[in-house]
Design a protein around this motif. Structure first.
Motif, PDB file in Angstrom:
ATOM      1  N   VAL A   1     -19.503  67.422 128.346  1.00  0.00           N
ATOM      2  CA  VAL A   1     -19.814  66.395 127.343  1.00  0.00           C
ATOM      3  C   VAL A   1     -19.732  66.827 125.990  1.00  0.00           C
ATOM      4  N   CYS A   2     -19.378  67.918 126.143  1.00  0.00           N
ATOM      5  CA  CYS A   2     -19.271  68.246 124.742  1.00  0.00           C
ATOM      6  C   CYS A   2     -17.569  69.097 124.653  1.00  0.00           C
TER       7      CYS A   2
ATOM      8  N   ILE B   1     -18.936  55.860 122.606  1.00  0.00           N
ATOM      9  CA  ILE B   1     -18.503  55.884 123.957  1.00  0.00           C
ATOM     10  C   ILE B   1     -19.988  57.016 125.267  1.00  0.00           C
ATOM     11  N   ALA B   2     -20.790  57.107 123.893  1.00  0.00           N
ATOM     12  CA  ALA B   2     -21.943  58.414 124.663  1.00  0.00           C
ATOM     13  C   ALA B   2     -22.466  57.903 125.653  1.00  0.00           C
TER      14      ALA B   2
ATOM     15  N   PHE C   1     -15.595  66.608 125.085  1.00  0.00           N
ATOM     16  CA  PHE C   1     -15.330  64.612 124.356  1.00  0.00           C
ATOM     17  C   PHE C   1     -14.659  64.504 122.757  1.00  0.00           C
TER      18      PHE C   1
ATOM     19  N   LEU D   1     -18.019  58.346 118.591  1.00  0.00           N
ATOM     20  CA  LEU D   1     -19.142  59.170 119.558  1.00  0.00           C
ATOM     21  C   LEU D   1     -20.373  58.117 119.869  1.00  0.00           C
TER      22      LEU D   1
ATOM     23  N   VAL E   1     -20.047  59.697 132.928  1.00  0.00           N
ATOM     24  CA  VAL E   1     -19.054  60.375 133.591  1.00  0.00           C
ATOM     25  C   VAL E   1     -19.366  61.759 133.552  1.00  0.00           C
ATOM     26  N   ALA E   2     -20.087  62.981 133.170  1.00  0.00           N
ATOM     27  CA  ALA E   2     -20.810  63.805 133.238  1.00  0.00           C
ATOM     28  C   ALA E   2     -21.310  64.049 134.105  1.00  0.00           C
TER      29      ALA E   2
ATOM     30  N   PHE F   1     -24.070  63.250 120.085  1.00  0.00           N
ATOM     31  CA  PHE F   1     -23.153  61.728 119.773  1.00  0.00           C
ATOM     32  C   PHE F   1     -23.881  61.111 119.097  1.00  0.00           C
TER      33      PHE F   1
ATOM     34  N   VAL G   1     -19.668  58.919 128.349  1.00  0.00           N
ATOM     35  CA  VAL G   1     -19.015  60.345 128.388  1.00  0.00           C
ATOM     36  C   VAL G   1     -19.856  60.452 129.340  1.00  0.00           C
ATOM     37  N   LEU G   2     -21.259  60.109 128.747  1.00  0.00           N
ATOM     38  CA  LEU G   2     -23.229  61.272 129.754  1.00  0.00           C
ATOM     39  C   LEU G   2     -22.756  61.008 131.004  1.00  0.00           C
TER      40      LEU G   2
END
Lengths: 260, 222, 70
Positions: free
Chosen positions: B34-35, B51-52, B37, B48, B58-59, B121, B55-56
């Protein structure tokens, strides 16, 4: 000799089900495969002739639309082959028939090939018509995921050495995939309407000249015939491989040796 | 009926507790991915925030994948799996127990950490609840679907990559509804529909996945 | 007939790279698949015949000697 009795019984049987036995299906597939390929070739020539010389230029899209004659049949086949694959996988798991697993495995590479062709031709068609090679539309995305499902199935069956385990594990993933295909399609459609709103609409079907439709249908039939031919040939190799310890394969190989 | 369920679950949780480091690795992986990205896409706050959720999610999906092979591998190696398969208890039941324990160990920490990461984010505090809820409903589905893949690839060479190839396409609907829940809450349409669909998916997965998983295990152990 | 000349046919109303690109790749893949399938068949038969030669001779001999005795 129990096996000899069984062989005789199968050979004398008049039931259509006798072709579920690999040694009966093997010669049948061998007879049909070249004919299917010939039919596919004739239909392809006919379909392309209709597509390129009879069908008129599209009023809106110009001549680019002529990709349709491979794009749509390929997309149809890729989806249909997956369903047939899942069907054989289910039959194999329920009835425990070896041949159905072999059919499923023989179908997968051709399905993946058609899937890739549909994506490739779709991208090349999309560029001049919508101005982009790719949109994250429900159909395109589902087609891409279908390709991944095919690749997963092929990779799994290839990675397992033991034929019995490969058959069954492949069948399970094929069925799980088949359950998921509609879910994937609807979820992507849902996601798509939320994100893109009124983007390019692929469902708008302009009135199609009947020659275009005929070209597409003939090409779809050609794709069917081609699939039959390739799958029959592939399944013959698989049968020989799997049944190599049986007497009839021994006789078959001896005949080959004699000819060579 | 539920005796073996809790017995297996208790055993797996105990084993996980004894090997705490393994569990923390999954969590650390999640945090680090996560960090990464912001370094990749730039630290612009609006971007940010946009996309948050993705991102979370997918992670979370990748860390689930990373830990999946551990679900059956150890029991396979020391023969426990064979014993369990031979036992008269219904296979789907203890498989479900193992998956539940696995989720408590690897999925639940992600759910708990996610709101904190979302703050990095600059996600509005109003949607943190929806984000957590979507992960809480969605990550068990990932574990259930992943378990089928883990059982199918049990003991194969190159099993990890194969598992990813098998399972990731199946994760897509969960990803769509999970990240979509947060997006639609941000967009003002409310996340109820997404969360209900995730809940329905979870129930469906609980009903079907243990049986597919049990069948896959039996095939793998034959 | 739709086309005034062969060059008009090949240029496909300016969309030649897209149309012919699609058809060329499809043709290539179909040809590749056919070659692979037929080669697999040939390789399988060859390999199994070799396998049989390695394992079968003693069986044939045994059968021959059995026939001699009978």
């Amino acid at each position: 000799m129990k096996t000899a009795n069984f062989d005789d019984r199968i050979k004398r049987s008049k039931s259509l089900l006798r072709f579920a036995a690999p040694q009966m299906f093997y010669p049948l597939a061998g007879t049909f495969a070249p004919w299917c390929l010939a039919v596919a070739a004739v239909l392809t020539v006919l379909g392309l002739w209709i597509g390129f010389f009879v069908a008129p230029t599209d009023a809106q899209q110009g001549d680019v639309y002529r990709v349709i004659f491979i794009h749509v049949p390929a997309a149809w086949m890729s989806m249909f082959i997956y369903l047939v694959m899942a069907f054989w996988a289910a039959v194999g798991l329920v009835l425990n028939t070896r041949l159905s697993f072999m059919m499923a495995q023989a179908l997968a590479p051709t399905g993946a090939m058609f899937c890739f062709v549909a994506l490739w031709t779709g991208a090349l068609w999309g560029r001049p018509t919508w101005g982009t090679y790719w949109v994250w539309d429900a159909r395109l995305t589902s087609q891409l995921l279908l390709l991944f499902l095919y690749l997963g199935y092929i990779a799994l069956t290839q990675a397992i050495d033991d034929a019995r385990r490969a058959d069954r594990a492949g069948a399970i993933i094929a069925l799980v995939g088949a359950v998921n295909v509609p879910i994937i399609y609807f979820s992507v459609q849902w996601w798509n309407t939320l994100h893109q709103g009124a983007s390019v609409s692929l469902t708008r079907a302009p009135s199609m000249a009947s020659a275009m439709l005929w070209g597409m249908l003939v090409m779809a039939l050609a794709a069917w015939a081609y699939t039959f031919a390739v799958v029959f040939w592939r399944v013959r190799s698989l049968i020989l491989e799997r049944e190599r310890h049986t007497e009839w394969v021994g006789a078959e190989l001896a005949a080959h040796e004699g000819r060579a | 009926m539920l005796g073996p369920f809790f017995a297996v679950m208790r055993r797996d949780l105990l084993l996980a507790w004894r090997g705490r480091a393994d569990v923390l690795v999954t969590l650390a992986f999640f945090v680090i991915v996560v960090c990464l990205f912001p370094f990749g896409v730039g630290a612009e706050t609006n971007q940010l925030r946009a996309i948050a959720p993705g991102v979370l999610w997918v992670a979370a999906l990748l860390s689930t994948l990373l830990s999946l092979h551990r679900l059956f591998a150890q029991d396979h190696a020391d023969g426990t799996l064979e014993q369990l398969l031979l036992s008269p208890e219904p296979t789907a039941l203890w498989v479900l127990a193992k998956i539940a324990a696995h989720w408590i160990v690897t999925g639940l920490p992600l759910v708990l950490v996610a709101p904190g990461l979302a703050l990095l984010f600059d996600v509005g505090q109003g949607v943190l609840g929806v984000l957590t809820l979507s992960l809480a409903l969605g990550s068990p589905i990932l574990a259930l679907l992943g378990a089928v893949g883990a059982a199918l690839t049990l003991g194969l060479r190159g099993g990890g990559v194969l598992l990813a190839l098998l399972v990731l396409p199946l994760f897509v609907p969960v990803l769509i509804f999970g990240a979509g829940a947060v997006d639609s809450e941000l967009g003002g349409t409310g996340a109820a529909a997404h969360l209900l669909l995730l809940g329905g998916g979870l129930l469906g997965a609980i009903a079907l996945a243990p049986f597919a998983c049990a069948a896959a295990l039996r095939i793998a152990m034959e | 007939m739709q086309w005034e000349s062969w060059s008009a046919f090949w240029s496909m109303g300016g969309a030649a790279p897209f149309v012919w690109g699609s058809y060329a790749v499809t043709l290539l893949l179909v040809a590749l698949e056919l070659v692979l399938v037929l080669r697999r068949r040939r390789d399988t038969v060859r390999r199994l015949i070799r396998l049989r030669r390695v394992t079968a001779p003693d069986r044939d001999e045994r059968r021959a000697s059995k026939e001699m005795f009978e």
